[in-house]
Design a protein around this motif. Structure first.
Motif, PDB file in Angstrom:
ATOM      1  N   UNK A  92       0.799  -1.226   0.000  1.00  0.00           N
ATOM      2  CA  UNK A  92       0.000   0.000   0.000  1.00  0.00           C
ATOM      3  C   UNK A  92       0.835   1.282   0.000  1.00  0.00           C
ATOM      4  N   UNK A  93       1.933   1.358   0.771  1.00  0.00           N
ATOM      5  CA  UNK A  93       2.715   2.602   0.772  1.00  0.00           C
ATOM      6  C   UNK A  93       3.209   3.014  -0.615  1.00  0.00           C
ATOM      7  N   UNK A  94       3.584   2.035  -1.432  1.00  0.00           N
ATOM      8  CA  UNK A  94       4.062   2.354  -2.780  1.00  0.00           C
ATOM      9  C   UNK A  94       2.938   2.846  -3.682  1.00  0.00           C
ATOM     10  N   UNK A  95       1.716   2.420  -3.386  1.00  0.00           N
ATOM     11  CA  UNK A  95       0.573   2.806  -4.225  1.00  0.00           C
ATOM     12  C   UNK A  95      -0.064   4.125  -3.798  1.00  0.00           C
ATOM     13  N   UNK A  96       0.249   4.599  -2.600  1.00  0.00           N
ATOM     14  CA  UNK A  96      -0.383   5.801  -2.062  1.00  0.00           C
ATOM     15  C   UNK A  96       0.511   7.024  -2.238  1.00  0.00           C
ATOM     16  N   UNK A  97       0.156   7.881  -3.175  1.00  0.00           N
ATOM     17  CA  UNK A  97       0.927   9.118  -3.366  1.00  0.00           C
ATOM     18  C   UNK A  97       0.743  10.053  -2.179  1.00  0.00           C
ATOM     19  N   UNK A  98      -0.414   9.992  -1.532  1.00  0.00           N
ATOM     20  CA  UNK A  98      -0.654  10.816  -0.349  1.00  0.00           C
ATOM     21  C   UNK A  98       0.277  10.458   0.782  1.00  0.00           C
ATOM     22  N   UNK A  99       0.505   9.179   0.962  1.00  0.00           N
ATOM     23  CA  UNK A  99       1.416   8.721   2.004  1.00  0.00           C
ATOM     24  C   UNK A  99       2.847   9.153   1.704  1.00  0.00           C
ATOM     25  N   UNK A 100       3.247   9.007   0.453  1.00  0.00           N
ATOM     26  CA  UNK A 100       4.599   9.396   0.059  1.00  0.00           C
ATOM     27  C   UNK A 100       4.820  10.898   0.236  1.00  0.00           C
ATOM     28  N   UNK A 101       3.796  11.684  -0.077  1.00  0.00           N
ATOM     29  CA  UNK A 101       3.893  13.137   0.092  1.00  0.00           C
ATOM     30  C   UNK A 101       3.998  13.501   1.574  1.00  0.00           C
ATOM     31  N   UNK A 102       3.189  12.838   2.395  1.00  0.00           N
ATOM     32  CA  UNK A 102       3.228  13.099   3.837  1.00  0.00           C
ATOM     33  C   UNK A 102       4.596  12.747   4.419  1.00  0.00           C
ATOM     34  N   UNK A 103       5.155  11.618   3.996  1.00  0.00           N
ATOM     35  CA  UNK A 103       6.473  11.212   4.476  1.00  0.00           C
ATOM     36  C   UNK A 103       7.557  12.204   4.082  1.00  0.00           C
ATOM     37  N   UNK A 104       7.442  12.730   2.864  1.00  0.00           N
ATOM     38  CA  UNK A 104       8.437  13.702   2.392  1.00  0.00           C
ATOM     39  C   UNK A 104       8.427  14.949   3.263  1.00  0.00           C
ATOM     40  N   UNK A 105       7.246  15.336   3.748  1.00  0.00           N
ATOM     41  CA  UNK A 105       7.139  16.502   4.613  1.00  0.00           C
ATOM     42  C   UNK A 105       7.625  16.227   6.019  1.00  0.00           C
ATOM     43  N   UNK A 106       7.160  15.116   6.604  1.00  0.00           N
ATOM     44  CA  UNK A 106       7.503  14.819   7.996  1.00  0.00           C
ATOM     45  C   UNK A 106       8.962  14.443   8.186  1.00  0.00           C
ATOM     46  N   UNK A 107       9.586  13.883   7.163  1.00  0.00           N
ATOM     47  CA  UNK A 107      10.973  13.460   7.292  1.00  0.00           C
ATOM     48  C   UNK A 107      11.900  14.256   6.382  1.00  0.00           C
ATOM     49  N   UNK A 108      11.515  15.502   6.128  1.00  0.00           N
ATOM     50  CA  UNK A 108      12.325  16.358   5.276  1.00  0.00           C
ATOM     51  C   UNK A 108      13.183  17.347   6.037  1.00  0.00           C
ATOM     52  N   UNK A 109      13.038  17.388   7.367  1.00  0.00           N
ATOM     53  CA  UNK A 109      13.807  18.326   8.184  1.00  0.00           C
ATOM     54  C   UNK A 109      14.987  17.642   8.845  1.00  0.00           C
ATOM     55  N   UNK A 110      15.489  18.244   9.934  1.00  0.00           N
ATOM     56  CA  UNK A 110      16.592  17.614  10.660  1.00  0.00           C
ATOM     57  C   UNK A 110      16.049  16.688  11.749  1.00  0.00           C
ATOM     58  N   UNK A 111      16.895  15.793  12.220  1.00  0.00           N
ATOM     59  CA  UNK A 111      16.469  14.732  13.129  1.00  0.00           C
ATOM     60  C   UNK A 111      15.941  15.285  14.460  1.00  0.00           C
ATOM     61  N   UNK A 112      16.585  16.299  15.004  1.00  0.00           N
ATOM     62  CA  UNK A 112      16.153  16.863  16.294  1.00  0.00           C
ATOM     63  C   UNK A 112      14.737  17.423  16.194  1.00  0.00           C
ATOM     64  N   UNK A 113      14.465  18.153  15.121  1.00  0.00           N
ATOM     65  CA  UNK A 113      13.135  18.714  14.924  1.00  0.00           C
ATOM     66  C   UNK A 113      12.104  17.615  14.745  1.00  0.00           C
ATOM     67  N   UNK A 114      12.448  16.573  14.013  1.00  0.00           N
ATOM     68  CA  UNK A 114      11.543  15.444  13.820  1.00  0.00           C
ATOM     69  C   UNK A 114      11.182  14.794  15.152  1.00  0.00           C
ATOM     70  N   UNK A 115      12.197  14.562  15.990  1.00  0.00           N
ATOM     71  CA  UNK A 115      11.948  13.917  17.285  1.00  0.00           C
ATOM     72  C   UNK A 115      11.074  14.798  18.168  1.00  0.00           C
ATOM     73  N   UNK A 116      11.401  16.087  18.253  1.00  0.00           N
ATOM     74  CA  UNK A 116      10.616  16.999  19.087  1.00  0.00           C
ATOM     75  C   UNK A 116       9.171  17.095  18.607  1.00  0.00           C
ATOM     76  N   UNK A 117       9.000  17.172  17.298  1.00  0.00           N
ATOM     77  CA  UNK A 117       7.653  17.322  16.750  1.00  0.00           C
ATOM     78  C   UNK A 117       6.874  16.015  16.821  1.00  0.00           C
ATOM     79  N   UNK A 118       7.410  14.971  16.185  1.00  0.00           N
ATOM     80  CA  UNK A 118       6.657  13.732  15.993  1.00  0.00           C
ATOM     81  C   UNK A 118       6.624  12.831  17.222  1.00  0.00           C
TER      82      UNK A 118
END
Length: 250
Positions: free
Chosen positions: A102-128
């Motif tokens: 399913x992840x490969x078939x879902x463009x929405x999921x891929x777009x969301x991942x690009x946003x959530x994991x597009x920053x630096x690691x510290x910001x990702x941990x604090x946010x997510x």
């Protein structure tokens, strides 16, 4: 209609406040993927104080006494159980969904991942892994599930609150994952009698998601071979067994 509004307006208020702060943050820092998680972090931190009064109000409606802030032995035990159970079930559910393709078939999921994991690691941990679980547990378990429990049977409240939680994740992959994990988090909240256990479980699940995305340490569990399925089903069975044990010990 009054009962529907009783559930709907906290959710709409949460969505509106988040949208306002997110829009302002993106206006200041930019709307590209490299700044998305930073803007999400800012919006989340600023929204939390707006939701706390509604959470406290819901506690009053449900007849729950306001509990003092602090660490107790009982809360620590609930948190440890929540982390262990959620870690097992979240890894298993994530693995199984991934191996369906399913992840490969879902463009929405891929777009969301690009946003959530597009920053630096510290910001990702604090946010997510810190502030998003705090806010979402206040809203979806503390407020929405807490209010639903006063209106409909507990099982229906668990399922409906999980469905509402899933709907805000606007792609099929995150919808399925959020629905199943949302059921688990509502049960963990019931076991603890407060949102701390659910928050801890949510933090654990999101931290694992960050680690597996950024380091690929768990890639061997999603190859789709027999070994991967045995690990995933085994973790799911272990998580369900531990959840049942935890539920009955309470």
């Amino acid at each position: 209609m009054k009962k529907v509004w009783y559930i709907l307006y906290p959710f709409l208020f949460y969505y509106a406040v988040m949208l306002i702060f997110m829009t302002l943050a993106q206006w200041i820092f930019g709307m590209d993927n490299s700044h998305f998680v930073l803007c999400q972090l800012i919006a989340t931190i600023l929204t939390i104080p707006f939701m706390l009064p509604l959470y406290r109000q819901g506690q009053g409606f449900a007849g729950m006494k306001r509990q003092p802030v602090g660490v107790t032995k009982e809360r620590t035990v609930h948190v440890l159980w929540a982390v262990l159970i959620t870690a097992c079930i979240s890894i298993a559910v994530n693995n199984i969904i991934t191996m369906t393709g399913l992840p490969e078939m879902s463009t929405g999921y891929q777009k969301a991942n690009a946003g959530f994991y597009g920053g630096n690691l510290i910001t990702e941990v604090l946010c997510l892994a810190v502030f998003t679980p705090v806010l979402e547990e206040l809203v979806f378990r503390g407020i929405i599930y807490g209010r639903l429990k006063t209106m409909i049977p507990k099982l229906a409240a668990i399922l409906l609150s999980a469905l509402i939680f899933a709907v805000v994740h606007t792609n099929i992959v995150q919808f399925l994952y959020a629905f199943l994990v949302g059921i688990l988090l509502a049960i963990l909240m019931d076991c603890a009698g407060n949102v701390y256990g659910a928050m801890a479980g949510h933090m654990a699940a999101n931290l694992i998601a960050i680690v597996r995305t950024e380091t690929h340490l768990l890639d061997f569990t999603v190859k789709g071979n027999l070994f991967s399925w045995i690990i995933s089903v085994g973790l799911l069975a272990a998580g369900v067994f531990l959840l049942q044990w935890h539920w009955h010990r309470e």
